[in-house]
Enzyme design. Structure first.
Site, PDB file in Angstrom:
ATOM      1  N   ASP A  77     -25.118   4.441 -13.077  1.00 32.23           N
ATOM      2  CA  ASP A  77     -25.060   4.059 -11.666  1.00 32.23           C
ATOM      3  C   ASP A  77     -26.469   4.092 -11.079  1.00 32.23           C
ATOM      4  O   ASP A  77     -27.262   4.956 -11.432  1.00 32.23           O
ATOM      5  CB  ASP A  77     -24.158   5.015 -10.879  1.00 32.23           C
TER       6      ASP A  77
HETATM    7  C1  LIG Z   1     -32.816  -2.201  -7.596  1.00 30.18           C
HETATM    8  C2  LIG Z   1     -32.055  -3.095  -8.540  1.00 30.18           C
HETATM    9  C3  LIG Z   1     -30.695  -2.934  -8.746  1.00 30.18           C
HETATM   10  N1  LIG Z   1     -30.018  -3.741  -9.607  1.00 30.18           N
HETATM   11  C4  LIG Z   1     -28.577  -3.590  -9.856  1.00 30.18           C
HETATM   12  C5  LIG Z   1     -28.236  -2.657 -11.008  1.00 30.18           C
HETATM   13  C6  LIG Z   1     -26.772  -2.404 -10.779  1.00 30.18           C
HETATM   14  O1  LIG Z   1     -26.020  -3.411 -11.460  1.00 30.18           O
HETATM   15  C7  LIG Z   1     -26.617  -2.576  -9.272  1.00 30.18           C
HETATM   16  C8  LIG Z   1     -26.255  -1.266  -8.631  1.00 30.18           C
HETATM   17  O2  LIG Z   1     -24.877  -1.105  -8.683  1.00 30.18           O
HETATM   18  P1  LIG Z   1     -24.108  -0.069  -9.609  1.00 30.18           P
HETATM   19  O3  LIG Z   1     -22.967   0.452  -8.802  1.00 30.18           O
HETATM   20  O4  LIG Z   1     -25.055   0.908 -10.214  1.00 30.18           O
HETATM   21  O5  LIG Z   1     -23.548  -0.949 -10.818  1.00 30.18           O
HETATM   22  P2  LIG Z   1     -22.578  -2.214 -10.822  1.00 30.18           P
HETATM   23  O6  LIG Z   1     -21.557  -2.120  -9.721  1.00 30.18           O
HETATM   24  O7  LIG Z   1     -23.417  -3.467 -10.871  1.00 30.18           O
HETATM   25  O8  LIG Z   1     -21.859  -2.080 -12.220  1.00 30.18           O
HETATM   26  P3  LIG Z   1     -20.832  -0.925 -12.706  1.00 30.18           P
HETATM   27  O9  LIG Z   1     -20.510  -0.017 -11.548  1.00 30.18           O
HETATM   28  O10 LIG Z   1     -19.632  -1.656 -13.227  1.00 30.18           O
HETATM   29  O11 LIG Z   1     -21.603  -0.209 -13.796  1.00 30.18           O
HETATM   30  O12 LIG Z   1     -27.872  -3.028  -8.777  1.00 30.18           O
HETATM   31  C9  LIG Z   1     -30.692  -4.749 -10.311  1.00 30.18           C
HETATM   32  O13 LIG Z   1     -30.077  -5.475 -11.085  1.00 30.18           O
HETATM   33  N2  LIG Z   1     -32.031  -4.895 -10.144  1.00 30.18           N
HETATM   34  C10 LIG Z   1     -32.759  -4.125  -9.288  1.00 30.18           C
HETATM   35  O14 LIG Z   1     -33.995  -4.310  -9.178  1.00 30.18           O
END
Ligand SMILES: Cc1cn([C@H]2C[C@H](O)[C@@H](COP(=O)(O)OP(=O)(O)OP(=O)(O)O)O2)c(=O)[nH]c1=O
Length: 263
Positions: A77
């Protein structure tokens, strides 16, 4: 098994050469009780417990692990923190705009929490997973198998190891104009990203520097993931740095020139 719907996590785990399947749950939203062992093992982080990315990673992993006794399960997360406040995924374009205005011209922190559950087969002798060659591996916590486990398994009163970890990186945003923010929000990229930007996508053009792990910002810190998975007995994974460069190359991207980026 990967307990995540995030395409970035899928790509990066694939870049390590792992063979895996995906299973997701809505455990992240659950407010179920957290075992004291988990609370006691959470790394220190500057946010309220309900946003703690390692706790949320544990929730995701544990929910999948209950259905996958024989698999090593990985969950993660990611949160963005600025001025002690947590920025999750924006609810709409207006909130994405506000988040980006707040990040503009400043440095913030990105935390990715990780949790790996060992496969039941490797958990029958708890000591086996504690004597690991990987020095930096945190001690696992041991949790009982779920009540839905087959009776024969339950009879052994077996427990399963869970490793918890966290990675923090600092991200320096360039100063953004209102027009730049509006144009970036209109691309739709901020929608499913913590802090309303994607370092790996067009959002990379808004960023001046990343200190620490690049892939932690993207939601999947490769070096820490490799350490935990190897500790849980997964073999055949590629080197984190080589996988990072291969993943960048596939997107026709270069590593950030300065400071030297880490996987
Ligand atoms: C800051 C940042 C975040 N992110 C993304 C990563 C995560 O996918 C998302 C944060 O949300 P999360 O809740 O961590 O993950 P998710 O909902 O995408 O997937 P799951 O809960 O099923 O594991 O933001 C990027 O892709 N690039 C970036 O630079």
């Amino acid at each position: 098994m990967l307990g995540s719907a995030s395409p970035r996590r899928y790509e990066l785990l694939a870049a390590l050469g792992a063979s895996f399947t995906v299973m997701t749950t809505d455990a992240e939203e659950a407010e179920t009780d957290v075992p004291p062992e988990v609370l006691g093992a959470l790394p220190t982080a500057e946010m309220p417990l309900r946003y703690h990315p390692t706790l949320l990673a544990w929730r995701k992993t544990h929910a999948v692990a209950e259905h996958a006794l024989d698999a090593v399960v990985l969950g993660a997360d990611t949160v963005v923190v600025i001025d002690g406040e947590v920025l999750n995924k924006p609810r709409d374009e207006a909130e994405a705009h506000l988040m980006l205005r707040r990040l503009s011209g400043r440095t913030h922190r990105v935390y990715t929490g990780l949790c790996v559950a060992g496969a039941f087969a490797s958990a029958t002798t708890p000591e086996s997973a504690q004597t690991t060659l990987y020095e930096a591996l945190p001690e696992p916590i041991w949790l009982p198998l779920h009540h839905e486990a087959p009776h024969a398994v339950l009879a052994t009163a077996a427990r399963r190891p869970f490793w918890l970890d966290i990675e923090m990186s600092e991200v320096v945003f360039a100063p953004l104009t209102e027009a730049q923010i509006t144009a970036y929000v209109a691309t739709g990229e901020p929608r499913d990203k913590a802090g309303a930007y994607g370092l790996q996508g067009m959002g990379g053009q808004l960023i001046k520097a990343v200190y620490g792990s690049y892939t932690a910002v993207v939601g999947f810190p490769l070096a820490a993931v490799v350490r935990l998975l190897r500790g849980a007995g997964v073999t055949g994974l590629s080197d984190a740095t080589a996988s990072y460069y291969a993943w960048l190359a596939r997107q026709q991207k270069e590593p950030l020139p300065w400071p030297p980026t880490l996987p």
